[in-house]
Design an enzyme around this catalytic site. Structure first.
Site, PDB file in Angstrom:
ATOM      1  N   ARG A   1      -2.256 -43.042  -1.501  1.00 34.06           N
ATOM      2  CA  ARG A   1      -1.954 -44.201  -2.335  1.00 34.06           C
ATOM      3  C   ARG A   1      -2.976 -45.301  -2.027  1.00 34.06           C
ATOM      4  NH1 ARG A   1       2.765 -45.748  -4.875  1.00 34.06           N
ATOM      5  NH2 ARG A   1       3.925 -44.073  -3.866  1.00 34.06           N
TER       6      ARG A   1
ATOM      7  N   HIS B   1      11.778 -21.015   1.893  1.00 30.04           N
ATOM      8  CA  HIS B   1      11.182 -22.324   1.674  1.00 30.04           C
ATOM      9  C   HIS B   1      11.001 -23.137   2.955  1.00 30.04           C
ATOM     10  CE1 HIS B   1      10.287 -26.130  -0.227  1.00 30.04           C
ATOM     11  NE2 HIS B   1      11.196 -26.670   0.568  1.00 30.04           N
TER      12      HIS B   1
ATOM     13  N   LYS C   1      -1.670 -36.151  -0.894  1.00 27.06           N
ATOM     14  CA  LYS C   1      -1.289 -37.283  -1.731  1.00 27.06           C
ATOM     15  C   LYS C   1      -1.733 -38.559  -1.015  1.00 27.06           C
ATOM     16  CE  LYS C   1       3.061 -39.070  -3.599  1.00 27.06           C
ATOM     17  NZ  LYS C   1       4.493 -38.752  -3.711  1.00 27.06           N
TER      18      LYS C   1
ATOM     19  N   GLY D   1       7.284 -28.751 -12.764  1.00 28.67           N
ATOM     20  CA  GLY D   1       6.664 -30.071 -12.601  1.00 28.67           C
ATOM     21  C   GLY D   1       5.573 -30.096 -11.534  1.00 28.67           C
TER      22      GLY D   1
ATOM     23  N   THR E   1      11.304 -26.308 -12.304  1.00 32.04           N
ATOM     24  CA  THR E   1      11.048 -26.966 -13.591  1.00 32.04           C
ATOM     25  C   THR E   1       9.583 -26.883 -14.008  1.00 32.04           C
ATOM     26  OG1 THR E   1      10.509 -29.067 -12.540  1.00 32.04           O
ATOM     27  CG2 THR E   1      12.836 -28.664 -13.048  1.00 32.04           C
TER      28      THR E   1
HETATM   29  C1  R5P Z   1       8.864 -27.802  -3.167  1.00 29.13           C
HETATM   30  O1  R5P Z   1       8.790 -28.198  -2.013  1.00 29.13           O
HETATM   31  C2  R5P Z   1       8.777 -26.357  -3.517  1.00 29.13           C
HETATM   32  O2  R5P Z   1       7.924 -25.683  -2.650  1.00 29.13           O
HETATM   33  C3  R5P Z   1       8.315 -26.188  -4.944  1.00 29.13           C
HETATM   34  O3  R5P Z   1       7.016 -26.736  -5.073  1.00 29.13           O
HETATM   35  C4  R5P Z   1       9.249 -26.906  -5.883  1.00 29.13           C
HETATM   36  O4  R5P Z   1      10.572 -26.547  -5.603  1.00 29.13           O
HETATM   37  C5  R5P Z   1       8.939 -26.569  -7.305  1.00 29.13           C
HETATM   38  O5  R5P Z   1       9.850 -27.212  -8.140  1.00 29.13           O
HETATM   39  P1  R5P Z   1       9.431 -27.628  -9.589  1.00 29.13           P
HETATM   40  O6  R5P Z   1       8.904 -26.417 -10.274  1.00 29.13           O
HETATM   41  O7  R5P Z   1      10.713 -28.140 -10.206  1.00 29.13           O
HETATM   42  O8  R5P Z   1       8.404 -28.715  -9.468  1.00 29.13           O
END
Ligand code: R5P
Length: 300
Positions: free
Chosen positions: A192, A129, A190, A224, A222
């Site tokens: 705003r 990551h 992103k 999300g 998750t």
């Molecule tokens: C975030 O920086 C990672 O690269 C993933 O996008 C993230 O960990 C995904 O998490 P979730 O599925 O909970 O949104």
């Protein structure tokens, strides 16, 4: 000849061992009634002066997996392995890669330092990551990208495809897939509105109108992030959304969240010791890519 130990939580590790042409040394693993772990090398006399690959993964049960890697390292050192290399496709705790709020640890760096001090001479991981820790731990940490293999698995289903990273941090793996296949790629930005305060997301340059989009990410936890990105892209006129991710943790209702957001199909790499059986989820076996990187490493 290189030898390998494959932990019980990662049966796909045997494919990697085969790909490296490594002799597998069996281990006995058990858990004591109080929850503590036990491990034993079945043929300790085969360890001395050998290069040993420890092939394992760290999901599910991240903490137990880490502890098993540590006690295995102790057994390998005691039996005088020449060196041992961790081949750990999913290295847990990688997302806590900096201090986001005062008082936090950098857990990813803690895990790397512990494994290094336990004696692992190198760590081979998949789609790590943290870009910052990859450079801090270079060349100790060998990172393998597999996004090209994941996207190729759906290529024949795609119409006017474009590859998108859900944020700038994920751009490298999107670029890697896109360049090796010859596709457009971009990432979501992103922004705003300074007056209304409303947050919006859009691809930086590429239009998704009428095109199939493959969102490429490292981890789905998750769901999300993917669900949000998919909704936005469909609103912006994307034809269909596919998702390619290296590590499909798929916690709780992650899959239904993603599907409810309009995703057609999820393609995951087999980096974990758990799988989600579902007709819309496809696993790509990345063992031969890992094996070829490991072969180069041990020949160098
Ligand atoms: C975030 O920086 C990672 O690269 C993933 O996008 C993230 O960990 C995904 O998490 P979730 O599925 O909970 O949104």
């Amino acid at each position: 000849m290189v030898k390998a130990v494959v932990t019980g939580n990662y049966p796909d590790g045997f494919n990697i061992a085969r790909g490296v042409n490594a002799e597998v040394i069996g281990i006995t693993e058990k858990v004591f009634p109080d929850g503590e772990q036990y491990v034993r090398l079945d043929e300790p006399d085969k360890i001395r002066n050998s290069t040993i690959l420890v092939i394992s993964t760290m999901y599910p049960m991240q903490d137990q997996s880490l502890l098993k890697l540590l006690i295995l390292a102790d057994a390998l050192a005691r039996n005088q392995a020449r060196e041992f290399i961790g081949v750990i496709p999913y290295l847990a705790y990688s997302r806590q890669d900096k201090v986001f709020m005062p008082g936090e640890p950098v857990s990813a760096s803690t895990v790397l330092r512990i494994l290094k001090s336990a004696g692992y001479s190198r760590l081979v991981v998949v789609d790590f990551h943290s870009n910052s820790l990859l450079s801090d731990f270079k060349p100790y940490l060998v990172n393998i990208l597999v996004s090209d293999l994941l996207v190729k698995a759906v290529m024949d289903k795609l119409d006017k495809p474009v590859i998108l990273a859900p944020d700038k941090g994920a751009l490298e793996r999107a670029r890697f897939a896109a360049e090796s296949i010859g596709l457009d790629y971009d990432y979501l930005v992103k922004s705003r509105d300074r007056v209304t305060g409303v947050v919006s997301y859009a691809p930086r340059e590429v239009s998704v109108e009428g095109r199939d989009v493959v969102i490429v990410d490292d981890i789905i936890s998750t769901g999300g992030t993917i669900a949000e990105a998919s909704r936005i892209l469909l609103k912006q006129g994307a034809r269909r959304i596919f998702v390619a991710a290296s590590h499909g943790l798929m916690i709780g209702n992650a899959l239904s969240r993603i599907m409810d957001a309009g995703v057609q199909r999820v393609i995951l790499a087999n980096t974990l010791g758990a799988r989600l059986e579902h007709p819309l989820v496809e696993y790509v076996d990345i063992s031969s890519r890992i094996a070829s990187v490991v072969r180069e490493l041990i020949q160098a």
